[in-house]
Design an enzyme around this catalytic site. Structure first.
Site, PDB file in Angstrom:
ATOM      1  N   HIS A 235       0.845  -1.193   0.000  1.00 54.61           N
ATOM      2  CA  HIS A 235       0.000   0.000   0.000  1.00 54.61           C
ATOM      3  C   HIS A 235       0.888   1.253   0.000  1.00 54.61           C
ATOM      4  O   HIS A 235       1.893   1.301   0.711  1.00 54.61           O
ATOM      5  CB  HIS A 235      -0.869  -0.068   1.281  1.00 54.61           C
ATOM      6  CG  HIS A 235      -1.801   1.069   1.468  1.00 54.61           C
ATOM      7  ND1 HIS A 235      -1.376   2.321   1.839  1.00 54.61           N
ATOM      8  CD2 HIS A 235      -3.144   1.140   1.357  1.00 54.61           C
ATOM      9  CE1 HIS A 235      -2.428   3.127   1.933  1.00 54.61           C
ATOM     10  NE2 HIS A 235      -3.514   2.426   1.652  1.00 54.61           N
ATOM     11  N   ARG A 278      -2.761   1.137  -4.467  1.00 53.78           N
ATOM     12  CA  ARG A 278      -2.528  -0.309  -4.492  1.00 53.78           C
ATOM     13  C   ARG A 278      -2.792  -0.825  -5.898  1.00 53.78           C
ATOM     14  O   ARG A 278      -3.473  -0.164  -6.682  1.00 53.78           O
ATOM     15  CB  ARG A 278      -3.501  -1.021  -3.533  1.00 53.78           C
ATOM     16  CG  ARG A 278      -3.212  -0.827  -2.087  1.00 53.78           C
ATOM     17  CD  ARG A 278      -4.269  -1.514  -1.236  1.00 53.78           C
ATOM     18  NE  ARG A 278      -5.393  -0.640  -0.996  1.00 53.78           N
ATOM     19  CZ  ARG A 278      -6.588  -1.057  -0.576  1.00 53.78           C
ATOM     20  NH1 ARG A 278      -6.805  -2.342  -0.390  1.00 53.78           N
ATOM     21  NH2 ARG A 278      -7.565  -0.209  -0.366  1.00 53.78           N
ATOM     22  N   LYS A 281      -6.282  -0.469  -8.175  1.00 47.34           N
ATOM     23  CA  LYS A 281      -7.145   0.534  -7.552  1.00 47.34           C
ATOM     24  C   LYS A 281      -7.199   1.768  -8.458  1.00 47.34           C
ATOM     25  O   LYS A 281      -6.406   1.915  -9.379  1.00 47.34           O
ATOM     26  CB  LYS A 281      -6.591   0.930  -6.175  1.00 47.34           C
ATOM     27  CG  LYS A 281      -6.717  -0.171  -5.141  1.00 47.34           C
ATOM     28  CD  LYS A 281      -8.094  -0.248  -4.526  1.00 47.34           C
ATOM     29  CE  LYS A 281      -8.301   0.862  -3.521  1.00 47.34           C
ATOM     30  NZ  LYS A 281      -9.621   0.830  -2.900  1.00 47.34           N
ATOM     31  N   ASP A 284      -5.649   8.364  -7.204  1.00 48.58           N
ATOM     32  CA  ASP A 284      -6.081   9.224  -6.090  1.00 48.58           C
ATOM     33  C   ASP A 284      -4.981  10.261  -5.842  1.00 48.58           C
ATOM     34  O   ASP A 284      -3.806   9.900  -5.694  1.00 48.58           O
ATOM     35  CB  ASP A 284      -6.313   8.339  -4.849  1.00 48.58           C
ATOM     36  CG  ASP A 284      -6.676   9.137  -3.592  1.00 48.58           C
ATOM     37  OD1 ASP A 284      -6.499  10.368  -3.575  1.00 48.58           O
ATOM     38  OD2 ASP A 284      -7.123   8.498  -2.626  1.00 48.58           O
ATOM     39  N   CYS A 286      -3.932  11.972  -3.340  1.00 47.94           N
ATOM     40  CA  CYS A 286      -3.060  11.957  -2.154  1.00 47.94           C
ATOM     41  C   CYS A 286      -1.831  11.071  -2.361  1.00 47.94           C
ATOM     42  O   CYS A 286      -0.796  11.278  -1.734  1.00 47.94           O
ATOM     43  CB  CYS A 286      -3.825  11.558  -0.898  1.00 47.94           C
ATOM     44  SG  CYS A 286      -4.452   9.876  -0.881  1.00 47.94           S
ATOM     45  N   TYR A 287      -1.951  10.078  -3.266  1.00 47.99           N
ATOM     46  CA  TYR A 287      -0.791   9.215  -3.524  1.00 47.99           C
ATOM     47  C   TYR A 287       0.286   9.922  -4.345  1.00 47.99           C
ATOM     48  O   TYR A 287       1.373   9.387  -4.535  1.00 47.99           O
ATOM     49  CB  TYR A 287      -1.220   7.895  -4.172  1.00 47.99           C
ATOM     50  CG  TYR A 287      -2.009   7.062  -3.193  1.00 47.99           C
ATOM     51  CD1 TYR A 287      -1.372   6.451  -2.115  1.00 47.99           C
ATOM     52  CD2 TYR A 287      -3.389   6.948  -3.294  1.00 47.99           C
ATOM     53  CE1 TYR A 287      -2.097   5.745  -1.182  1.00 47.99           C
ATOM     54  CE2 TYR A 287      -4.120   6.244  -2.358  1.00 47.99           C
ATOM     55  CZ  TYR A 287      -3.466   5.649  -1.300  1.00 47.99           C
ATOM     56  OH  TYR A 287      -4.183   4.961  -0.360  1.00 47.99           O
ATOM     57  N   ASP A 342      -9.293  14.096  -4.130  1.00 43.86           N
ATOM     58  CA  ASP A 342      -8.873  12.763  -4.549  1.00 43.86           C
ATOM     59  C   ASP A 342      -8.893  12.641  -6.082  1.00 43.86           C
ATOM     60  O   ASP A 342      -7.883  12.344  -6.726  1.00 43.86           O
ATOM     61  CB  ASP A 342      -9.861  11.793  -3.854  1.00 43.86           C
ATOM     62  CG  ASP A 342      -9.808  10.365  -4.305  1.00 43.86           C
ATOM     63  OD1 ASP A 342      -9.330  10.108  -5.404  1.00 43.86           O
ATOM     64  OD2 ASP A 342     -10.285   9.495  -3.547  1.00 43.86           O
ATOM     65  N   ASP A 349     -10.857  18.297   0.502  1.00 44.53           N
ATOM     66  CA  ASP A 349     -10.727  18.211   1.960  1.00 44.53           C
ATOM     67  C   ASP A 349      -9.307  18.605   2.312  1.00 44.53           C
ATOM     68  O   ASP A 349      -8.448  18.738   1.424  1.00 44.53           O
ATOM     69  CB  ASP A 349     -11.099  16.807   2.484  1.00 44.53           C
ATOM     70  CG  ASP A 349     -10.216  15.722   1.915  1.00 44.53           C
ATOM     71  OD1 ASP A 349      -8.998  15.761   2.179  1.00 44.53           O
ATOM     72  OD2 ASP A 349     -10.714  14.839   1.189  1.00 44.53           O
ATOM     73  N   HIS A 352      -6.459  15.908   1.474  1.00 42.81           N
ATOM     74  CA  HIS A 352      -6.036  15.850   0.066  1.00 42.81           C
ATOM     75  C   HIS A 352      -5.383  17.158  -0.380  1.00 42.81           C
ATOM     76  O   HIS A 352      -4.493  17.143  -1.239  1.00 42.81           O
ATOM     77  CB  HIS A 352      -7.223  15.487  -0.830  1.00 42.81           C
ATOM     78  CG  HIS A 352      -7.548  14.028  -0.785  1.00 42.81           C
ATOM     79  ND1 HIS A 352      -8.477  13.505   0.085  1.00 42.81           N
ATOM     80  CD2 HIS A 352      -7.010  12.975  -1.445  1.00 42.81           C
ATOM     81  CE1 HIS A 352      -8.517  12.188  -0.056  1.00 42.81           C
ATOM     82  NE2 HIS A 352      -7.636  11.828  -0.975  1.00 42.81           N
TER      83      HIS A 352
HETATM   84 ZN   LIG Z   1      -6.739   9.932  -1.187  1.00 43.59          ZN
END
Ligand SMILES: [Zn+2]
Length: 413
Positions: A235, A278, A281, A284, A286-287, A342, A349, A352
């Protein structure tokens, strides 16, 4: 500034079996394609795309004044909100502007007051006043205070290093890991939070760091990435935590760095240019930090070990497509009225916002070649983020110096 090379994206390879993830992926890629069409329709668009600084600043200003009801369930994350807001404002350069609301509305004093109320008797910090000390809010509190220290001397004085050391040591486990709180769960998050705090405070004794690298090693999976605990799934969040911890310990060699590198580069998605957390998936924002932020230490280790350069002259130092990541963040993760998210259909938010901006900064700065890789107007360049502590680099220097000096004072007395 390097030249942007953005190709027309291709949809992900269709699968024989139409799973929910496949359908979601297709839907998402269609929505992203509409945004990327702008680049193809206007050849100069990639030179014009911009980070909407004023809107982000306004969103952060509003959040610093008070959060909406939706945040109520995150009452145990108060130091995190301080950290995410301050880190975002700092990356945007707002904290260096003495005419900004930060100074008019005493944001630094308010931050110190809020965080001090979260401090427990054991030396760590809880998620709110009178809550148990916990490693996650402790990490966030220390980072937030480190950011404030440069502007408001004395912010870091509320931390008692000796008590903090005892708190961290009380959470240390025989396998090298750390429990999140007394009697709490053990995972790579706790280990990273503990070591990040210990190294900033200059309290990383042999006793405290003993066997930590072995716990990180035990979390590497067959895929190459790192999981929260042994035998779980690789992850991005835990991979960053493990890589940053090994960077602090100077023991990257304990894991299979080649398979980690292979896993990491394959998490950047072919279509969107953003990272997934991952395998299989969705992308996103934040990654951009959790995966993108892990590259400097891994690339540095491989380059030194093999005596090679992984640098790509058109695209920076980090062995992922830095322009493509910036295209994703700027086109898909910015909410038009400020704040980052995201992916396009999600709402902004603070979490993020902070990690999208941190990932954007990571992809803009090439530490080895001392160059920048900036998509769009030159004003899109943020301040440089530190690859271990996830706060701007100048704040890490200030915090380390502060605790070195206080140790010297202590030794004199
Ligand atoms: Zn995220």
């Amino acid at each position: 500034m390097a030249e942007a090379t953005l190709k027309k994206p291709e949809f992900s390879t269709p699968q024989s079996c139409f799973t929910k993830t496949y359908v979601d992926q297709k839907f998402l890629e269609t929505s992203i394609l509409r945004r990327y069409d702008l680049f193809r329709e206007d050849p100069e668009y990639s030179e014009k795309i911009r980070l909407i600084r004023d809107e982000h600043k306004e969103y952060l200003h509003k959040s610093a004044r008070g959060l909406s009801e939706g945040y109520q369930e995150l009452d145990a994350s108060q130091p995190w909100f301080c950290y995410w807001i301050l880190n975002s404002l700092d990356l945007l350069g707002v904290l260096d502007d003495t005419s900004s609301f930060v100074y008019k509305e005493n944001l630094f004093e308010k931050t110190i007051y809020t965080i001090a109320r979260c401090q427990g008797e054991l030396g760590g910090f809880g998620g709110g006043p009178l809550q148990d000390s916990h490693l996650a809010p402790t990490y966030a509190a220390v980072n937030a205070l480190a950011i404030v220290q440069k502007y408001h001397k004395g912010a870091l004085d509320i931390i008692d290093s000796k008590k903090m050391f005892s708190f961290l040591l009380s959470l240390k486990q025989p396998d090298g890991s750390f429990a999140m709180h007394i009697g709490g769960e053990r995972d790579l998050r706790g280990l990273y939070c503990a070591l990040s705090v210990a190294y900033l405070l200059n309290i990383q004794t042999e006793e405290l760091i003993k066997d930590s690298e072995l716990f990180v090693k035990s979390c590497q999976t067959y895929e190459g990435g790192l999981a929260s605990v042994p035998f779980a799934e690789a992850h991005g969040g835990y991979t960053f935590c493990g890589v940053a911890a090994l960077g602090l310990l100077g023991k990257m060699e304990v894991i299979d760095v080649d398979s980690l590198f292979q896993w990491l580069v394959n998490r950047q998605m072919k279509f969107s240019g953003g990272f997934q957390g991952r395998t299989n998936k969705l992308v996103d924002g934040c990654y951009s930090w959790w995966q993108g932020g892990a590259f400097p230490l891994v690339v540095d280790y491989i380059q030194k070990r093999d005596g090679i350069s992984l640098q790509n002259n058109n695209n920076g130092d980090w062995a992922f497509h830095q322009f493509a990541l910036q295209q994703f963040i700027l086109s898909c993760c910015q909410q038009p009225d400020g704040g980052l998210r995201d992916k396009p259909e999600k709402n902004r938010d603070l979490y993020h916002t902070s990690y999208c901006l941190s990932g954007l900064s990571r992809s803009q700065y090439n530490t080895f070649s001392k160059t920048t890789t900036v998509l769009g107007i030159k004003e899109n360049l943020l301040k440089e983020i530190d690859h271990i502590h996830c706060i701007p680099v100048d704040k890490v220097e200030v915090a380390k110096l502060h605790f070195q000096n206080s140790k010297l004072e202590e030794n004199k007395n």
